[in-house]
Scaffold this motif. Structure first.
Motif, PDB file in Angstrom:
ATOM      1  N   PRO A 188     -23.331  16.706  25.550  1.00  0.00           N
ATOM      2  CA  PRO A 188     -22.958  17.938  26.276  1.00  0.00           C
ATOM      3  C   PRO A 188     -22.389  17.640  27.670  1.00  0.00           C
ATOM      4  O   PRO A 188     -21.616  18.446  28.197  1.00  0.00           O
ATOM      5  CB  PRO A 188     -24.274  18.711  26.380  1.00  0.00           C
ATOM      6  CG  PRO A 188     -25.352  17.805  25.912  1.00  0.00           C
ATOM      7  CD  PRO A 188     -24.754  16.639  25.218  1.00  0.00           C
ATOM      8  N   GLU A 189     -22.765  16.444  28.259  1.00  0.00           N
ATOM      9  CA  GLU A 189     -22.275  16.178  29.627  1.00  0.00           C
ATOM     10  C   GLU A 189     -20.923  15.478  29.627  1.00  0.00           C
ATOM     11  O   GLU A 189     -20.396  15.153  30.698  1.00  0.00           O
ATOM     12  CB  GLU A 189     -23.242  15.272  30.414  1.00  0.00           C
ATOM     13  CG  GLU A 189     -24.697  15.642  30.383  1.00  0.00           C
ATOM     14  CD  GLU A 189     -25.407  15.106  29.155  1.00  0.00           C
ATOM     15  OE1 GLU A 189     -25.142  13.950  28.778  1.00  0.00           O
ATOM     16  OE2 GLU A 189     -26.194  15.859  28.558  1.00  0.00           O
ATOM     17  N   SER A 190     -20.359  15.198  28.438  1.00  0.00           N
ATOM     18  CA  SER A 190     -19.092  14.471  28.405  1.00  0.00           C
ATOM     19  C   SER A 190     -18.002  15.288  29.082  1.00  0.00           C
ATOM     20  O   SER A 190     -18.016  16.520  29.026  1.00  0.00           O
ATOM     21  CB  SER A 190     -18.659  14.216  26.962  1.00  0.00           C
ATOM     22  OG  SER A 190     -19.727  13.640  26.261  1.00  0.00           O
ATOM     23  N   PRO A 191     -17.043  14.583  29.703  1.00  0.00           N
ATOM     24  CA  PRO A 191     -15.925  15.308  30.328  1.00  0.00           C
ATOM     25  C   PRO A 191     -15.090  16.001  29.247  1.00  0.00           C
ATOM     26  O   PRO A 191     -15.072  15.548  28.105  1.00  0.00           O
ATOM     27  CB  PRO A 191     -15.122  14.188  30.999  1.00  0.00           C
ATOM     28  CG  PRO A 191     -15.530  12.935  30.300  1.00  0.00           C
ATOM     29  CD  PRO A 191     -16.924  13.129  29.822  1.00  0.00           C
ATOM     30  N   PRO A 192     -14.415  17.113  29.549  1.00  0.00           N
ATOM     31  CA  PRO A 192     -13.599  17.819  28.540  1.00  0.00           C
ATOM     32  C   PRO A 192     -12.462  16.926  28.040  1.00  0.00           C
ATOM     33  O   PRO A 192     -11.989  16.051  28.771  1.00  0.00           O
ATOM     34  CB  PRO A 192     -13.062  19.028  29.297  1.00  0.00           C
ATOM     35  CG  PRO A 192     -13.218  18.694  30.746  1.00  0.00           C
ATOM     36  CD  PRO A 192     -14.330  17.709  30.873  1.00  0.00           C
ATOM     37  N   LEU A 193     -12.025  17.177  26.740  1.00  0.00           N
ATOM     38  CA  LEU A 193     -10.930  16.402  26.156  1.00  0.00           C
ATOM     39  C   LEU A 193      -9.645  16.692  26.918  1.00  0.00           C
ATOM     40  O   LEU A 193      -9.426  17.817  27.361  1.00  0.00           O
ATOM     41  CB  LEU A 193     -10.720  16.818  24.698  1.00  0.00           C
ATOM     42  CG  LEU A 193     -11.661  16.185  23.676  1.00  0.00           C
ATOM     43  CD1 LEU A 193     -11.473  16.878  22.346  1.00  0.00           C
ATOM     44  CD2 LEU A 193     -11.404  14.695  23.566  1.00  0.00           C
ATOM     45  N   SER A 194      -8.807  15.680  27.020  1.00  0.00           N
ATOM     46  CA  SER A 194      -7.519  15.888  27.677  1.00  0.00           C
ATOM     47  C   SER A 194      -6.695  16.874  26.860  1.00  0.00           C
ATOM     48  O   SER A 194      -6.677  16.827  25.639  1.00  0.00           O
ATOM     49  CB  SER A 194      -6.795  14.543  27.765  1.00  0.00           C
ATOM     50  OG  SER A 194      -5.418  14.741  27.633  1.00  0.00           O
ATOM     51  N   SER A 195      -6.059  17.823  27.523  1.00  0.00           N
ATOM     52  CA  SER A 195      -5.244  18.788  26.779  1.00  0.00           C
ATOM     53  C   SER A 195      -3.761  18.438  26.904  1.00  0.00           C
ATOM     54  O   SER A 195      -2.906  19.259  26.650  1.00  0.00           O
ATOM     55  CB  SER A 195      -5.507  20.197  27.308  1.00  0.00           C
ATOM     56  OG  SER A 195      -5.217  20.206  28.693  1.00  0.00           O
ATOM     57  N   GLY A 196      -3.501  17.141  27.230  1.00  0.00           N
ATOM     58  CA  GLY A 196      -2.107  16.718  27.357  1.00  0.00           C
ATOM     59  C   GLY A 196      -1.404  16.719  26.015  1.00  0.00           C
ATOM     60  O   GLY A 196      -2.033  16.761  24.961  1.00  0.00           O
ATOM     61  N   ARG A 197      -0.052  16.674  26.046  1.00  0.00           N
ATOM     62  CA  ARG A 197       0.729  16.743  24.800  1.00  0.00           C
ATOM     63  C   ARG A 197       0.445  15.592  23.847  1.00  0.00           C
ATOM     64  O   ARG A 197       0.453  15.768  22.647  1.00  0.00           O
ATOM     65  CB  ARG A 197       2.209  16.713  25.152  1.00  0.00           C
ATOM     66  CG  ARG A 197       2.749  18.075  25.413  1.00  0.00           C
ATOM     67  CD  ARG A 197       4.242  17.998  25.404  1.00  0.00           C
ATOM     68  NE  ARG A 197       4.801  19.257  25.794  1.00  0.00           N
ATOM     69  CZ  ARG A 197       6.086  19.429  26.027  1.00  0.00           C
ATOM     70  NH1 ARG A 197       6.904  18.395  25.954  1.00  0.00           N
ATOM     71  NH2 ARG A 197       6.551  20.586  26.352  1.00  0.00           N
ATOM     72  N   GLY A 198       0.193  14.380  24.432  1.00  0.00           N
ATOM     73  CA  GLY A 198      -0.014  13.200  23.619  1.00  0.00           C
ATOM     74  C   GLY A 198      -1.155  13.374  22.635  1.00  0.00           C
ATOM     75  O   GLY A 198      -1.094  12.900  21.514  1.00  0.00           O
ATOM     76  N   GLY A 199      -2.198  14.123  23.021  1.00  0.00           N
ATOM     77  CA  GLY A 199      -3.382  14.308  22.183  1.00  0.00           C
ATOM     78  C   GLY A 199      -3.116  15.144  20.940  1.00  0.00           C
ATOM     79  O   GLY A 199      -3.921  15.177  20.025  1.00  0.00           O
TER      80      GLY A 199
END
Ligand code: CUA
Length: 355
Positions: free
Chosen positions: A93-104
């Motif tokens: 639950p404490e993990s940083p949010p996933l990158s929402s960049g285009r590459g993902g």
């Protein structure tokens, strides 16, 4: 705690662990058996299986089936691996949010849209390529036509123009494309000889066609493949593929009327039959019996089975069938008879003479 108690505690713990592992293993073992069952079943001899093709049409069907199975297995395997990877790398639950960049977005776009489109289009193209090879040949390309009418629960077989009507058995010459025209007299059935070609529905008021061409001589079992009532599972038949000369002999014999009774006992047997209700449903060519509801009996003794593949065609089974057909095939249209012992023996002798 003394040493003996310790040891016994240790043993109990180990056996619990073993029991636990065995318990966990049971569903896996059952799963493996369930997966293997159809494969093992497909290995049996003379097994009415699409996977032991005996014609070019069923060869194509089997090839398509293997391609689809392998493609599905590979895709299933990849999805399982990805699933395991996702589970192993799950985030807290404490993990940083996933990158929402285009590459993902590339991986889900390719894996979820492009790959399925390519795979499904490929399998669809293969299916389209297979279809014409299993479709009926043009009338001029076939050497023979057979009509088969599905009835609850037997197969009414006739050879147009040859004066031949039989039941639950088709004879065809080897290596000759045979045009089989199917329809139904009651409900929808489906004509299927897995080793020779695909299924074809038998629909009341409509004629459908399928071509059977056997590469080698043999007896191929067919089965109704559309649920048609209580005895659907007992609606089987045989296709006997034989060399041309043997087939011609069979056809010539089948086109003859029934042999006249040659002895007083056979004469009596014929009288028993003609004097009973049998004549309203069964035909014996050359006699007054001309019913069309039940199977033609003109050459009954030459056939392989009774009750559409249900029983071997032997005198004992025939006697049982005549006395109580509902015992063998509940729901079929034939009522039981109560003949005296001597009448039954004479009738059996007569029917056994119809070769
Ligand atoms: Cu006929 Cu199922």
């Amino acid at each position: 705690m003394d040493r003996a108690t310790k040891r016994s505690d240790h043993n109990i713990g180990a056996s619990r662990r073993r029991g636990g592992r065995a318990g966990r293993r049971a569903p896996v073992t059952i799963g493996v058996f369930l997966l293997l069952a159809p494969i093992v079943a497909g290995c049996a001899e003379n097994d009415q299986s699409t996977l032991s093709p005996k014609s070019s049409a069923s060869d194509e069907i089997a090839r398509l089936w293997w391609v689809m199975l392998i493609a599905s297995a590979v895709i299933f395997g990849v999805v399982l691996v990805l699933l395991f990877v996702a589970v192993l790398r799950r985030r807290g639950p404490e993990s940083p949010p996933l990158s929402s960049g285009r590459g993902g977005l590339w991986i889900p776009a390719v894996g979820g849209i492009v790959v399925p489109i390519v795979v499904l289009a490929g399998l669809f193209a293969l299916t389209l390529r297979t279809l014409p090879k299993t479709s009926p040949a043009s009338a001029s390309a076939t050497g023979l036509t057979i009509e088969v009418v599905g009835r609850q629960w037997f197969w009414d077989v006739s050879y147009p123009g040859k004066d031949v009507r039989t039941a639950n058995e088709l004879h065809i010459p080897v290596g000759v494309p045979v045009n089989v025209e199917v329809s139904s007299a009651d409900v929808v059935h489906s004509f299927w000889v897995p080793e020779l070609n695909r299924k074809i529905d038998m629909i009341p008021g409509q004629t459908n066609r399928v071509t059977l061409e056997a590469d080698q001589a043999g007896t191929y079992r067919g089965q109704c493949a559309e649920f048609c009532g209580l005895q659907h599972a007992h609606m089987a038949f045989y296709v006997v593929a034989e060399p041309r000369a043997k087939f011609d002999t069979w056809l010539a014999r089948e086109s003859n009327p029934a042999a006249p009774p040659a002895t007083p006992e056979l004469e009596r047997g014929q009288q028993v039959l003609l004097g009973s209700a049998c004549v309203y449903c069964h035909t014996i060519d050359g006699t007054n019996a001309s019913g069309k509801i039940g199977p033609d009996l003109t050459h009954l003794a030459s056939r392989m089975s009774l009750g559409a593949g249900l029983l071997p065609n032997s005198k004992g089974y025939l006697a049982g069938w005549i006395l109580d057909p509902q015992h063998f095939k509940p729901g079929n249209k034939m009522p039981g008879t109560d003949l005296s012992g001597s009448d039954l023996q004479a009738l059996l002798a007569y029917l056994e003479s119809l070769r």
